[in-house]
Design a protein around this motif. Structure first.
Motif, PDB file in Angstrom:
ATOM      1  N   PHE A  94       0.839  -1.197   0.000  1.00  0.00           N
ATOM      2  CA  PHE A  94       0.000   0.000   0.000  1.00  0.00           C
ATOM      3  C   PHE A  94       0.878   1.252   0.000  1.00  0.00           C
ATOM      4  CE2 PHE A  94      -1.719  -3.490   2.420  1.00  0.00           C
ATOM      5  CZ  PHE A  94      -2.946  -3.723   1.800  1.00  0.00           C
ATOM      6  N   SER A  95       0.386   2.263  -0.673  1.00  0.00           N
ATOM      7  CA  SER A  95       1.031   3.571  -0.650  1.00  0.00           C
ATOM      8  C   SER A  95      -0.024   4.605  -0.339  1.00  0.00           C
ATOM      9  CB  SER A  95       1.679   3.873  -2.005  1.00  0.00           C
ATOM     10  OG  SER A  95       2.055   5.239  -2.065  1.00  0.00           O
ATOM     11  N   ILE A  96       0.178   5.374   0.719  1.00  0.00           N
ATOM     12  CA  ILE A  96      -0.765   6.423   1.092  1.00  0.00           C
ATOM     13  C   ILE A  96      -0.127   7.762   0.755  1.00  0.00           C
ATOM     14  CG2 ILE A  96      -2.046   7.494   2.983  1.00  0.00           C
ATOM     15  CD1 ILE A  96      -1.113   4.057   3.683  1.00  0.00           C
ATOM     16  N   GLY A  97      -0.427   8.233  -0.432  1.00  0.00           N
ATOM     17  CA  GLY A  97       0.097   9.522  -0.880  1.00  0.00           C
ATOM     18  C   GLY A  97       1.577   9.520  -1.194  1.00  0.00           C
ATOM     19  N   ASP A  98       2.163   8.342  -1.429  1.00  0.00           N
ATOM     20  CA  ASP A  98       3.598   8.259  -1.719  1.00  0.00           C
ATOM     21  C   ASP A  98       3.784   7.850  -3.192  1.00  0.00           C
ATOM     22  OD1 ASP A  98       6.340   8.388  -0.512  1.00  0.00           O
ATOM     23  OD2 ASP A  98       6.381   6.305  -1.166  1.00  0.00           O
ATOM     24  N   TYR A  99       4.299   6.667  -3.466  1.00  0.00           N
ATOM     25  CA  TYR A  99       4.473   6.267  -4.864  1.00  0.00           C
ATOM     26  C   TYR A  99       3.129   5.967  -5.502  1.00  0.00           C
ATOM     27  CZ  TYR A  99       4.185   1.355  -3.200  1.00  0.00           C
ATOM     28  OH  TYR A  99       3.789   0.166  -2.649  1.00  0.00           O
ATOM     29  N   PHE A 100       3.128   5.972  -6.847  1.00  0.00           N
ATOM     30  CA  PHE A 100       1.842   5.716  -7.512  1.00  0.00           C
ATOM     31  C   PHE A 100       2.028   4.711  -8.644  1.00  0.00           C
ATOM     32  CE2 PHE A 100      -2.031   7.183  -9.959  1.00  0.00           C
ATOM     33  CZ  PHE A 100      -2.928   6.631  -9.058  1.00  0.00           C
ATOM     34  N   LYS A 101       1.344   4.897  -9.728  1.00  0.00           N
ATOM     35  CA  LYS A 101       1.149   3.871 -10.749  1.00  0.00           C
ATOM     36  C   LYS A 101       2.452   3.310 -11.300  1.00  0.00           C
ATOM     37  CE  LYS A 101      -2.455   4.677 -13.075  1.00  0.00           C
ATOM     38  NZ  LYS A 101      -3.447   5.270 -13.994  1.00  0.00           N
ATOM     39  N   ARG A 102       3.366   4.173 -11.668  1.00  0.00           N
ATOM     40  CA  ARG A 102       4.608   3.708 -12.308  1.00  0.00           C
ATOM     41  C   ARG A 102       5.389   2.784 -11.374  1.00  0.00           C
ATOM     42  NH1 ARG A 102       9.888   5.488 -12.219  1.00  0.00           N
ATOM     43  NH2 ARG A 102      11.128   5.111 -14.112  1.00  0.00           N
TER      44      ARG A 102
END
Length: 859
Positions: A94-102
């Motif tokens: 899980f990422s909460i406002g950190d890394y995203f799709k890539r």
């Protein structure tokens, strides 16, 4: 692709994400904590919801876990398919406002394909994406995925009502043509098959769903999140080359044990799969403190156990057997879930006891069901089916099954209507405590620090740093906010009563007050010192009580809920059977000992969580703790706790248990009081007993002097008072009962002494006799006496008292019931009985004389 055990799969998953800077979250209890919207933890993200909705700030925006889960929306499919389960494990990152799709996709690709990790052959993997999400498609291809293995699907969009939503991408593993000769059209058209197994879903939470908008117009979230879920059982099926999940090391040892118990071979039959799945769910849920009952999650567990027993019957298992599988579940799962070993014995006892009750229920329920069928015929009403369920514990599924065997139908719609009525009653009875919708940006974005100084001070000259519609936040506050079972402090701010104190997402305390304040306003916050002092006595006593039940009942006894308030303490705990009064007294005596005879200093300090556990401090199962924890050390008792406490247990002064009850299968509750006036407080708990004592004493005085009545017990300030008053009430009841018997005997003597005057004609053996004002309790003896004196053939006696008539008929001709029914018919009354003896009566005397004449003519 190498073979991996389930334990290796878990370790690989967690180690990979640890290497990417993720904090590893422990698997939490299956029973949701502070989330009334969930019956069970049903997904890896469920315990992290508080971070996604802003209730709390995560200790690290990157998280990973292996979370145990229960889903029960399709119980009936378990055993029919290769991959349906009630209990399963979800691997998540899980990422909460950190890394995203890539980064999420690149992490996924590396974990899946790198030989250092899982090493899946790339040519065996297929990836779906939402048709508009070209970024996800292109990212998979840039990682080296064949474009033909990247498939658009319109259902790849995660959305559950208003709120955060977004596209997702799913990962499938191709098991080859052995399972299906058709190709990837099975994925493209979402056709159920055994060839392509979905093993992972990655959700890109980037939009805010709004009912009034079309999906392309959804606004983007200010903070984008990643939520993923991979099924451990499915990974194991692929990596262990198993035909179904049930042949993996997560289930097969349990199935082998079922083979041994039943003497039947496993041939992928449904019964083996149902039992293996359901016993896992039961073991884990009961270990986490769930109880078996007739509502909510308790009903789910009861249904699982009973469904497993039903399938056991198909294997010839007609005696309790599920409890014998508990050891096998612990053997399979206990390496990762170590609490299972500690709770194993109590789980076995609870399961066995529930099985025994169910086998008895089957026998008892069958009897009542046959009575219902005999009464209602071809259709069992919903009300009757519900009574079988609610009163006798007979599940609707069993009612339907047995009814079908008898060629009878069940009004299921009516049953569920009755069930819904019961649920509605429960909902209305529930005390719903407010819902702080933390997704509100105002709470989430408010990060100005506020310091709790209430451990050391009960007053503070401070400032209002934030005003919300629901209350105010202070720069420093002496007020304790409701948490950990301890209620919020009472007191005032600038003389205005504080009605409640709640925690905000970032740790500040929100003070609810019924007056407006302004930001920057100077205020004087004062905690009610008397109420706080009473609360800390009860809180510290609850810690001593927790240790006492472990010493007296066993180490398996864990806290399942508590409340400490100024007036009293309440403590819920698990145990496998109800205990007698001597055991309750032993617990009370042990706590009293460490308050009065051997008081203990209370030392409170902060330390790292792992150090605290190594020190022996008890952590409440299912609670989430930070890296640094607060340890309340009483020497004999050590617990992680953020509450307020005495500095030495002698400050508690005294302690008493006021009640003990079962609140569900395997869950018990004790309540009690502390402080200098335990005797006085005990009087309030004895009030219901005293009311009964007064009523019985008034009855006893009708036949004896006040000095002859036993004196009531002296109040000692102990659970012994409850025991003494119960015994005293029993004694008074015996006295009153004996007096009533004596009065009845006296009445009988008086009436029977003059029975001759009631007989007008000694020669007739068939008579109608009318009497007046004879006590109904002696009427039968009067009838017997007259019948004997006239050498009776038929005697019909009618006694008029309090404007109503009682009929009794005794007959050697076998027509007593017939005569009583006739009299009842003529007087608009009722009655019945047998040929030789019958009774009836009426409250309508208007036709009484005519009725008696008619009976006389019949005789």
């Amino acid at each position: 692709m190498r073979y991996m055990t389930a334990e290796q799969i878990r370790e690989t998953w967690l180690e990979f994400f640890r290497s990417k800077g993720h904090r590893i979250e422990e698997s939490v209890s299956l029973i949701p904590q502070s989330d009334p919207t969930l019956l069970w933890i049903n997904a890896g993200v469920a315990p992290l919801k508080k971070y996604f909705d802003g209730s709390e700030t995560p200790p690290n925006p990157r998280l990973a876990n292996v979370q145990k889960c229960i889903r029960t929306n399709d119980i009936d499919n378990v055993g029919k398919t290769a991959r349906h389960h009630t209990f399963f494990e979800m691997l998540g990152n899980f990422s909460i406002g950190d890394y995203f799709k890539r980064d999420a996709i690149r992490y996924g690709f590396e974990l899946l394909t790198d030989e250092k990790w899982f090493g899946f052959p790339l040519e065996k993997l297929y990836f779906t994406y939402y048709p508009d999400d070209f970024e996800a498609r292109d990212e998979w291809i840039s990682c080296g995925v064949d474009p033909s293995h990247v498939i658009p699907r319109t259902d790849n969009f995660w959305e559950i009502g208003p709120g955060p939503c977004g596209p997702d991408t799913e990962v499938y593993f191709d098991r080859g043509e052995t399972y299906d000769r058709r190709g990837k059209e099975l994925i493209e058209e979402d056709i159920e098959n055994e060839r392509y197994i979905e093993i992972w879903n990655i959700v890109f939470s980037q939009f805010n769903s709004k009912p009034a908008l079309d999906r392309p117009d959804y606004p983007e979230l200010p903070s984008k999140n990643i939520d993923t879920g991979a099924g451990l059982e499915r990974f194991a099926c692929v990596l262990q080359h198993a035909e179904t999940n049930f042949e993996t090391d997560l289930f097969y040892p349990i199935i082998k044990r079922i083979e041994a118990i039943s003497g039947k071979p496993y041939d992928q039959g449904m019964a083996f799969k149902v039992i293996a799945d359901h016993i896992k769910a039961l073991v884990f849920a009961i270990s986490d403190g769930a109880i078996l009952s007739n509502e909510g999650r308790g009903y789910v567990l009861r249904r699982l156990l009973r469904r497993a027993v039903k399938y056991g019957l198909k294997l010839g298992l007609d005696q309790p057997f599920l409890f014998e599988l508990v050891d096998e579940v612990v053997q399979v799962m206990g390496v990762f879930y170590r609490n299972l070993q500690r709770t194993k014995d109590i789980v076995k006892r609870i399961v066995k006891k529930e099985e025994e009750k169910f086998f008895e229920t089957i026998r008892e329920g069958e009897r009542h069901l046959l009575e219902v069928i005999e009464k209602e015929g071809d259709l069992i009403s919903g009300a009757s089916a519900f009574k079988l369920y609610d009163t006798y514990g007979f599940p609707i599924e069993l009612t339907v099954e047995y009814a079908e065997e008898q060629g009878v139908e069940v009004d299921r719609k009516g049953f569920y209507a009755e069930l819904e009525k019961q649920k509605e009653r429960s909902r209305k009875a529930r005390n719903v405590i407010g819902d702080m919708k933390s997704q509100e940006e105002a709470y989430m974005s408010f990060k100005e620090p506020s310091e709790f100084i209430g451990y050391d001070r009960l007053e503070a000259e401070t400032k209002v740093i934030k005003v919300f519609p629901a209350g105010i936040v202070l720069k420093e506050t002496p007020f304790y906010a409701t948490s950990g079972g301890q209620v919020a402090d009472e007191g005032t701010i600038n003389g205005v009563l504080v009605t409640d104190v709640l925690k905000l997402p970032n740790g500040q305390f929100l003070h609810q007050v019924d007056q407006s304040f302004e930001e920057g306003e100077d205020v004087l916050a004062i905690v009610n010192a008397e109420k706080r002092a009473e609360t800390i006595k009860n809180h510290s006593a609850a810690h001593l009580f927790h240790q006492a039940i472990k010493d007296v009942l066993g180490k398996h006894a864990h806290q399942q809920g508590s409340q400490v308030a100024p007036k009293a303490w309440r403590f819920d705990f698990n145990h496998f059977e109800s205990e007698d009064d001597r055991t309750v007294l032993a617990i009370e005596k042990l706590v009293k000992h460490y308050i009065k005879e051997e008081p203990l200093p209370v030392n409170i300090r902060k330390m790292p969580l792992e150090e605290a556990k190594a020190y022996g401090a008890q952590a409440l199962f299912g609670e989430k703790y930070g890296d640094i924890v607060r340890v309340v050390d009483m020497g004999w008792s050590k617990e992680l706790c953020g509450g307020t406490h005495v500095s030495n247990t002698k400050e508690i002064i005294d302690f008493a248990i006021t009640s003990y009850e079962s609140i569900g299968s395997g869950i018990y509750r004790m309540e009690g009081v502390t402080g200098p006036d335990v005797k006085g407080q005990m009087k309030a708990y004895l009030a219901p007993f005293q009311k009964e004592v007064d009523a019985l004493a008034d009855k006893a005085l009708r036949g004896m002097k006040k000095t002859e009545i036993p004196k009531p017990p002296e109040i000692k300030g102990s659970y012994q008072d409850i025991i003494d008053f119960r015994s005293y009430i029993v004694r008074l009841k015996e006295i009153v009962k004996e007096q009533e018997k004596a009065r009845l005997r006296e009445k009988q003597r008086d009436v029977l002494k003059d029975v001759d005057r009631l007989i007008e004609d000694r020669r007739s053996r068939r008579q109608v006799i009318v009497t007046r004002e004879i006590d109904t309790k002696v009427l039968k003896q009067v009838v017997d006496a007259i019948y004997d004196k006239i050498n009776g053939e038929v005697l019909f006696l009618a006694n008029i008292s309090d404007d109503k008539a009682t009929f009794i008929c005794k007959s050697s001709r076998g027509n007593a019931a017939e005569l009583i029914r006739k009299a009842a018919e003529l007087t608009h009354g009722s009655g019945g009985g047998r040929g030789h003896f019958a009774q009836g009566g009426t409250q309508d005397l208007s036709d009484f004389e005519d009725a008696m004449q008619a009976i006389n003519e019949i005789l």
